[in-house]
Every structure is written in structure tokens, then in C-alpha cells.
Design an enzyme around this catalytic site. Structure first.
Site: not given
Length: 509
Positions: A149, A179, A251, A253, A308-309, A311
Site C-alpha cells: 500500500h 501487503d 510513515g 509502513s 482447492i476451491g 468455502q
């Protein structure tokens, strides 16, 4: 031998004087004092204060490896990295509007609205956004790590070293899901660099030192302790943050958090702050995660993750009891995607994934991390808990889609059979149009079903992994569970193309 009262008084006076001399010697640190003919050594009474660990040696060694990162973006672009502000961009946009992290993020939006000199507004042009964050070298030839970011949307990147030198850098690759980003400074310079620690040895209470560029001030050092591990802050599927209480601000980050050996235990990425500044709650990406992602980015600029698909949802104690699991661990499969590797391998809703390649899966988040750590195409052994026993299947991992798909399920709109009441559960249901599942038409607000979030319009598709198409199917499944000594049943509920499991106690019936 006897002593007169006068001689006893004199002896007592000499002893008191000696004691006073000892106290004075201890207080002012004299090597030795004498009182009369009695020599007294200060060391005999001095108590050494415990040594408080200092950080100067560590800071002196690691500071040359920590840099400031300046990022320029297009003039008409609203900077998303907010001058190195790091609690946005990673899922926080989905937080409630009154959430303190979201309020903090909004405070620093909109570089295009800056004032000119003496309060005049820039009318003819907008200032070019400049973001400021932190980073650190991980190789002698100029590779460095920062946050995604910080660099997101940037067109040029400048590195400011500890001694004030400014160097141009190029973006090698970035990974929004964790991130992290990697920059490279070209040239013949040899840079001081630091190494990642084994964060498996990091304990809550350990001292840590954060080095970075808060508010654009340049190299700044703060110290604190590890406050917690394994934090999930809703930033993404791979959340596993180290929480620290060292002062971390806008800052910081992309800056490193060091242990006392000068190794990087985490990369600073987010804070929790109702006030807009540090309140002692900061989050760092663990070194183990950062090291793996950085290696991938340095290799080809991207991160390839296995998929692996499925939920999944956590296994609660109630769910564990209803399935006969000894411990409330693992990842409960709520649905398997039609085109996913898991469904091809035979994994179905209601299975509990307990191990991958022999590694224990303690939670649904850990499953995502373990699977994501393996490359697409690899064949892995997955251990399941199914129908009261453990079994293993082999899955060929797919490639994580750019936008993860959700398993789909149909939603009936009108009843196909007469409504029936399941008074013991506080539910009124009716059959689905397509004959698959039971539609919830009413929920008793005082029932356990209501407490567990079941609503009118939800569709009950299975009970204890048994497909439910009629009310009799549900009552039979409940009777089987009671016969097996279960105190609750595991009910699969679908709503708006998503699926989840809840437990409903049998004691009410």
C-alpha cells in the site's frame, strides 16, 4: 565477665555509629569506611540494580539497512497509500463506517485538496501526490522490502538512506494479499542489509524494536514488546499478524520490527487507532510469511498460490461435539466449488479438513495459509474427518483465481409442499421448489436457531452431512444423532449464494 551499664551504653553507641557509616558508604559508593577500629566495606551492603536491556547496540547495527521510501503518483490520482498510512488498502474498506480504523483512514485522504501558500487553493493544477513510507534492505545488491500500500499506484520511487543519500529504485513486484512489495536499487553500491528471523521462536513478552520513517521525520526508533500473536484483523485470508506495542505511526509502513539480535521478526503494516496516532496497538506481518512472499516476488515479480476451491468456516466446540470430533480444530467445509480441485477429489460440504501434508490445521485461516504456501500443480494429501472417522484424499492444487469465486447454491422462491413446524428447534419450514432443501419461513425469536443467526428465507440443505429434501429427512437425521448420543445436530444453511454451518441443540426436543 560483666559489663557496667556505662560500658554497655558506650558499646551500643559505637555499633550505631558503625551502622550509620555503613549506610552512608552504601549510599555514596565509598570503597570502605571506618568507625573506630571496625573496618566496613561498602560492597558488603550494596545491592546491585538489575541490568535493564538497552537497544543502542542493536540500533547501531541495523539502522543503516532501514530506509525511507518516497513514492510519486500521477497528479490527478488520489493517493491511496496516504503518505505511508497503513491501515487502509487491505480489506479495511469493508469495515463499518464508524469503525475507528476506517475513520483514521479517512482523515488522510485526498492529496488533491491541499492548500497552497498562505491558504490559497491550487486551482490550475493539483499537486503531485508524494507518499512516504519505510523499507529495509534484504540483500547487499539493493533489494528492499516495503508495503504494497506504500507503493500502490506509484510512478517513481526514491529511497533515502540513513545517511541522507537519495537513490532511485524500481518496483520488482507486489502482493496485495499480504501487503508486501519488493523494490530494487540499481548500481554498484553495497548496502548494509538485515535478515529475517525465525518468528516461530517469537514469544509474547519479548522485546522488539521498530525502526522507520514516522510522519516523514526520517530514521526513528521505538521499542516495546510483542503483545500477541496470530491476530486476525480482517485484512485478508492470510491474516496472522504479530501485535506489538512499540510506537508505530503514519510513515512507519513497510518498516521492520527487530528482535534484540537484529533480525527482522515482522514488517509493520497496520495500526489500530481511534485517535489517529499510536495508541500502542500495531500489527506486523510475520517474518515467515514475508520471507516466502519476498522470495517469490524477487524470482518473477508475482506470487503463485495453491488453491482447492472450498468455502470454509471455523469448527466451534458445538460443531465438534455434533460431529464427534475430540477437539474444536480444523476447517469445516461449507461448500466445494463445482470447478475446484477439492470437489474433483471428492470433498463435500460437512467434511472437516484436519491436516494438509501432515501439518495440523487448527483453523480455517490456517488452512488458507498452508494451501497458499504450496505452488499450483502440487499434489497434496488432505486428511478429513467424515462420518465419524478420519480419511485421506489427494488433491492436485489449482491456481488461485484473481477474484476468488464463491460456491453457488440455488435459492427457492415459492413453497412446493405444505408448511410444517419444527417446534423443538423454533423453526417453520417448507420444501423447496426444486425439491432440494427446506426453506425457513419463520423463526421463533426466543429459539436457539434465532440465536445462531438463522433467518426466514434461509435454506437448510443438510443435517449432519445428510441431504435434506423433506421434513421427514430432517427429523430422521435428528433421531439418528440422538440415538448416537449427540447433544446437537450440524445444520447446513445457505443464504444469498453462500453456505455455512450452525449447531442446533437436541435437548429442546
Amino acid at each position: 565477665m560483666t559489663s557496667s551499664p556505662n560500658s554497655v551504653s558506650k558499646s551500643r553507641g559505637r555499633l550505631l555509629a558503625a551502622a550509620a557509616s555503613i549506610a552512608v558508604a552504601g549510599a555514596i559508593g565509598l570503597g570502605a569506611v571506618t568507625s573506630g577500629t571496625i573496618p566496613v566495606l561498602a560492597d558488603a551492603v550494596r545491592v546491585e540494580a538489575p541490568q535493564v536491556p538497552g537497544f543502542a547496540d542493536v540500533v547501531e547495527r541495523v539502522s543503516p539497512a532501514v530506509v525511507s521510501v518516497r513514492v510519486k503518483a500521477k497528479a490527478n490520482q488520489t493517493a491511496s497509500n496516504e503518505e505511508g498510512f497503513f491501515s487502509g488498502q487491505r480489506g479495511f474498506e469493508n469495515l463499518p463506517d464508524d469503525h475507528p480504523m476506517k475513520r483514521f483512514f479517512r482523515q488522510f485522504r485526498g492529496f488533491g485538496d491541499q492548500d497552497g501558500p498562505r491558504g490559497y487553493r491550487y486551482r490550475d493544477r493539483q499537486p503531485r501526490p508524494v507518499a512516504q513510507g519505510s523499507g529495509f534492505f534484504i540483500s547487499e545488491d539493493g533489494y528492499l522490502v516495503t508495503n504494497n500500500h506504500v507503493v500502490d499506484g506509484g510512478t517513481s520511487f526514491t529511497i533515502v538512506t540513513n545517511d541522507g543519500k537519495e537513490l532511485d529504485a524500481k518496483l520488482i513486484g507486489a502482493d496485495p494479499r499480504t501487503d508486501l512489495a519488493v523494490l530494487k536499487v540499481d548500481g554498484n553500491n553495497k548496502f548494509t542489509y538485515v535478515e529475517f528471523a525465525d518468528d516461530g521462536k517469537v514469544r509474547v513478552g519479548d522485546w522488539v524494536v521498530a525502526v522507520g520513517n514516522p510522519f516523514g521525520l526520517g530514521g526513528t526508533v521505538t521499542a516495546g514488546i510483542v503483545s500477541a500473536r496470530g491476530r486476525d484483523i480482517g485484512a485478508g485470508p492470510y491474516d496472522d499478524f504479530i501485535q506489538i506495542d512499540a510506537a508505530v505511526n503514519r510513515g512507519n509502513s513497510g518498516g521492520p520490527t527487530f528482535n534484540l539480535s537484529g533480525q527482522v521478526v515482522g514488517v509493520n503494516t497496520a495500526i489500530f487507532s481511534p485517535s489517529g496516532g499510536s495508541v500502542g496497538i500495531a500489527f506486523a506481518i510475520p517474518a515467515s510469511t514475508a520471507k516466502q512472499v519476498v522470495q517469490d516476488l524477487m524470482s518473477d515479480g508475482t506470487v503463485q498460490r495453491g488453491w482447492i476451491g472450498v468455502q470454509v468456516q471455523p469448527v466451534t466446540p458445538d460443531i465438534a461435539e455434533s460431529l464427534g470430533l475430540k477437539d474444536a480444530k480444523g476447517a469445516l467445509v461449507a461448500s466445494a466449488q463445482d470447478d475446484g480441485p477439492a470437489k474433483k477429489a471428492g470433498i463435500v460440504a460437512g467434511d472437516v479438513i484436519t491436516q494438509v501434508e501432515g501439518k495440523q490445521v487448527s483453523s480455517s485461516r490456517e488452512l488458507a495459509r498452508i494451501i497458499g504456501a504450496n505452488p499450483p500443480g502440487k499434489s497434496v494429501d488432505v486428511t478429513l474427518w467424515r462420518n465419524g472417522k478420519s480419511e485421506t484424499v489427494k488433491i492436485d492444487l489449482g491456481k488461485l483465481p484473481t477474484s476468488e469465486k464463491q460456491a453457488s447454491s440455488s435459492r427457492p422462491s415459492s413453497p412446493a409442499e405444505q408448511e410444517s413446524a419444527l417446534a423443538s428447534l423454533g423453526l417453520t419450514v417448507t420444501g423447496a421448489d426444486d425439491g432440494k432443501g427446506l426453506v425457513v419461513t419463520d423463526v421463533d425469536p426466543d429459539s436457539d436457531a434465532a440465536d445462531r443467526g438463522i433467518q426466514a428465507g434461509d435454506v437448510i440443505t443438510s443435517v449432519n452431512s445428510i441431504e435434506i429434501n423433506r421434513v421427514s429427512d430432517m427429523t430422521s437425521a435428528m433421531a439418528e444423532a440422538a440415538k448416537a448420543g449427540r447433544k446437537a445436530v450440524l445444520v447446513q444453511v445457505t443464504r444469498e449464494n453462500s453456505s455455512r454451518f450452525v449447531t442446533l441443540p437436541l435437548s429442546q426436543g
